[in-house]
Design a protein around this motif. Structure first.
Motif, mmCIF file in Angstrom:
data_model
loop_
_atom_site.group_PDB
_atom_site.id
_atom_site.type_symbol
_atom_site.label_atom_id
_atom_site.label_comp_id
_atom_site.label_asym_id
_atom_site.label_seq_id
_atom_site.Cartn_x
_atom_site.Cartn_y
_atom_site.Cartn_z
ATOM 1 N N SER A 89 12.020 37.291 47.765
ATOM 2 C CA SER A 89 13.441 37.181 48.692
ATOM 3 C C SER A 89 13.454 37.599 49.477
ATOM 4 O O SER A 89 12.654 38.533 49.137
ATOM 5 C CB SER A 89 14.227 37.635 46.597
ATOM 6 O OG SER A 89 14.279 39.481 46.212
ATOM 7 N N THR A 107 10.584 31.334 51.368
ATOM 8 C CA THR A 107 11.999 31.461 50.371
ATOM 9 C C THR A 107 13.427 31.658 51.240
ATOM 10 O O THR A 107 13.795 32.599 50.867
ATOM 11 C CB THR A 107 11.686 32.734 49.234
ATOM 12 O OG1 THR A 107 11.374 33.551 51.017
ATOM 13 C CG2 THR A 107 11.247 32.048 48.225
ATOM 14 N N GLU A 109 16.614 30.891 52.516
ATOM 15 C CA GLU A 109 17.892 29.692 51.668
ATOM 16 C C GLU A 109 18.748 30.139 52.709
ATOM 17 O O GLU A 109 20.394 29.774 52.464
ATOM 18 C CB GLU A 109 17.887 30.601 50.705
ATOM 19 C CG GLU A 109 18.278 32.361 50.437
ATOM 20 C CD GLU A 109 18.633 32.449 48.915
ATOM 21 O OE1 GLU A 109 19.514 31.697 47.920
ATOM 22 O OE2 GLU A 109 18.722 33.492 49.006
ATOM 23 N N GLN A 133 13.721 27.081 50.335
ATOM 24 C CA GLN A 133 13.941 27.342 48.397
ATOM 25 C C GLN A 133 15.509 26.587 47.843
ATOM 26 O O GLN A 133 16.711 26.942 48.864
ATOM 27 C CB GLN A 133 13.779 27.781 48.407
ATOM 28 C CG GLN A 133 13.588 28.674 46.516
ATOM 29 C CD GLN A 133 13.317 30.174 46.032
ATOM 30 O OE1 GLN A 133 13.197 30.998 47.488
ATOM 31 N NE2 GLN A 133 13.977 30.377 44.735
ATOM 32 N N VAL A 134 15.043 25.648 47.301
ATOM 33 C CA VAL A 134 16.224 24.617 47.040
ATOM 34 C C VAL A 134 16.617 25.621 45.381
ATOM 35 O O VAL A 134 15.573 24.958 45.021
ATOM 36 C CB VAL A 134 15.645 23.835 47.327
ATOM 37 C CG1 VAL A 134 17.074 22.781 46.646
ATOM 38 C CG2 VAL A 134 15.539 22.978 48.663
ATOM 39 N N ASN A 135 17.836 26.081 45.358
ATOM 40 C CA ASN A 135 18.030 26.115 43.811
ATOM 41 C C ASN A 135 18.480 24.786 43.189
ATOM 42 O O ASN A 135 19.546 24.287 43.009
ATOM 43 C CB ASN A 135 19.114 26.497 43.921
ATOM 44 C CG ASN A 135 19.919 27.527 42.025
ATOM 45 O OD1 ASN A 135 19.250 27.075 40.900
ATOM 46 N ND2 ASN A 135 20.239 28.841 42.342
ATOM 47 N N LYS A 142 18.654 32.006 39.892
ATOM 48 C CA LYS A 142 17.748 31.643 40.592
ATOM 49 C C LYS A 142 18.140 31.922 42.275
ATOM 50 O O LYS A 142 18.863 31.580 42.587
ATOM 51 C CB LYS A 142 17.577 30.460 40.385
ATOM 52 C CG LYS A 142 16.294 30.413 39.210
ATOM 53 C CD LYS A 142 15.080 30.132 39.374
ATOM 54 C CE LYS A 142 14.290 30.072 37.877
ATOM 55 N NZ LYS A 142 14.347 28.386 37.147
ATOM 56 N N SER A 143 16.947 31.807 43.194
ATOM 57 C CA SER A 143 17.638 31.990 44.373
ATOM 58 C C SER A 143 17.794 30.585 44.944
ATOM 59 O O SER A 143 17.103 29.685 44.292
ATOM 60 C CB SER A 143 16.723 33.313 45.766
ATOM 61 O OG SER A 143 16.940 34.503 44.972
ATOM 62 N N GLY A 144 18.214 30.675 45.870
ATOM 63 C CA GLY A 144 17.631 28.601 47.058
ATOM 64 C C GLY A 144 19.001 29.040 46.984
ATOM 65 O O GLY A 144 20.026 28.869 46.886
ATOM 66 N N CYS A 145 19.097 27.332 48.422
ATOM 67 C CA CYS A 145 19.974 27.014 48.934
ATOM 68 C C CYS A 145 20.422 26.038 48.174
ATOM 69 O O CYS A 145 19.671 24.680 46.895
ATOM 70 C CB CYS A 145 20.071 26.684 50.062
ATOM 71 S SG CYS A 145 19.120 24.780 50.448
ATOM 72 N N ILE A 170 10.695 25.126 44.835
ATOM 73 C CA ILE A 170 11.780 24.748 44.120
ATOM 74 C C ILE A 170 11.026 25.456 43.452
ATOM 75 O O ILE A 170 9.444 25.921 43.257
ATOM 76 C CB ILE A 170 12.178 23.584 43.407
ATOM 77 C CG1 ILE A 170 10.673 22.932 42.704
ATOM 78 C CG2 ILE A 170 13.176 22.967 44.959
ATOM 79 C CD1 ILE A 170 11.003 21.944 41.811
#
Length: 233
Positions: A89, A107, A109, A133-135, A142-145, A170
């Motif tokens: 992150s 990562t 986002e 990074q995609v959630n 979880k992280s991610g856009c 992902i």
């Protein structure tokens, strides 16, 4: 873990990747899948051992630990060609160190992070390769856009000259059976919508337990730690 065991593990995982590629019909150089050896918590000498065997890409989560390894190995014979990926992150106060030491960031986002990485990437280094990074399963843990946020992030990040947008990453939910297929569709739709992203070529998905399924669904990079290095320290 002794050196012989480490090399044997790496060779076994490399063979599993090759077999998954063959089963998926990826038999030419254009469809090569990169094995990212996730070396977090493991000492620099283990990284050096695999680098000397031909492993090129290594992934790190913990910034200070990673920088120590990068500095230690920078001038080691057969380690100067290591490609370092940041897969942890990203906090605002860490962007300068990431921009100055890594070849890839997997990562991204948020635009504020993209902006800072772009501003802090040294001029004497090539543009920083970036994966968003995609959630993909909209998990709170979880992280991610989110997928619906991708277009806005790409619209701004693609204009940053010190960044090179390369694709998506992902970490799907454990129970999800179609996250890889959905992410591949997302990846391809972005490629079609944004032909100006000439380097949009990387889909980082799949780890030790699910890399064959990920490769079957278009992954171009698998992230493997435990199966190579053993359990985390």
């Amino acid at each position: 873990m002794d050196t012989e065991h480490l090399i044997a593990n790496w060779q076994q995982v490399s063979e599993q990747v090759a077999q998954a590629c063959a089963k998926a019909g990826h038999n030419d150089a254009d469809n090569k899948v990169t094995l990212l050896a996730v070396s977090k918590t493991k000492p620099a000498d283990m990284v050096a051992t695999l680098a000397k065997q031909g492993q090129r890409d290594f992934g790190e989560n913990y910034l200070q630990e990673a920088i120590e390894k990068i500095v230690t190995l920078k001038n080691e014979p057969e380690c100067e060609n290591i490609v370092w990926h940041y897969i942890g992150s990203i906090q605002r106060n860490k962007t300068r160190d990431i921009a100055e030491h890594f070849d890839w960031v997997q990562t991204l986002e948020r635009d504020i992070i993209a902006k800072r990485l772009n501003e802090q990437r040294p001029e004497n280094m090539p543009p920083l390769n970036v994966l968003i990074q995609v959630n993909i399963d909209d998990e709170d843990s979880k992280s991610g856009c989110r997928p619906e946020e991708l277009s806005a992030l790409i619209a701004t990040a693609k204009s940053y000259e010190r960044l090179q947008l390369r694709g998506l990453m992902i970490i799907p939910a454990k129970a999800d059976t179609d996250a890889f297929a959905r992410t591949q569709q997302l990846f391809m739709s972005i490629k079609q919508q944004h032909p100006e992203l000439e380097a949009w070529d990387t889909l980082s998905m799949g780890m030790s337990d699910d890399m064959a399924d990920a490769i079957a669904n278009g992954s171009t990079m698998v992230r493997v730690g435990t199966a190579i290095f053993g359990a985390r320290d």
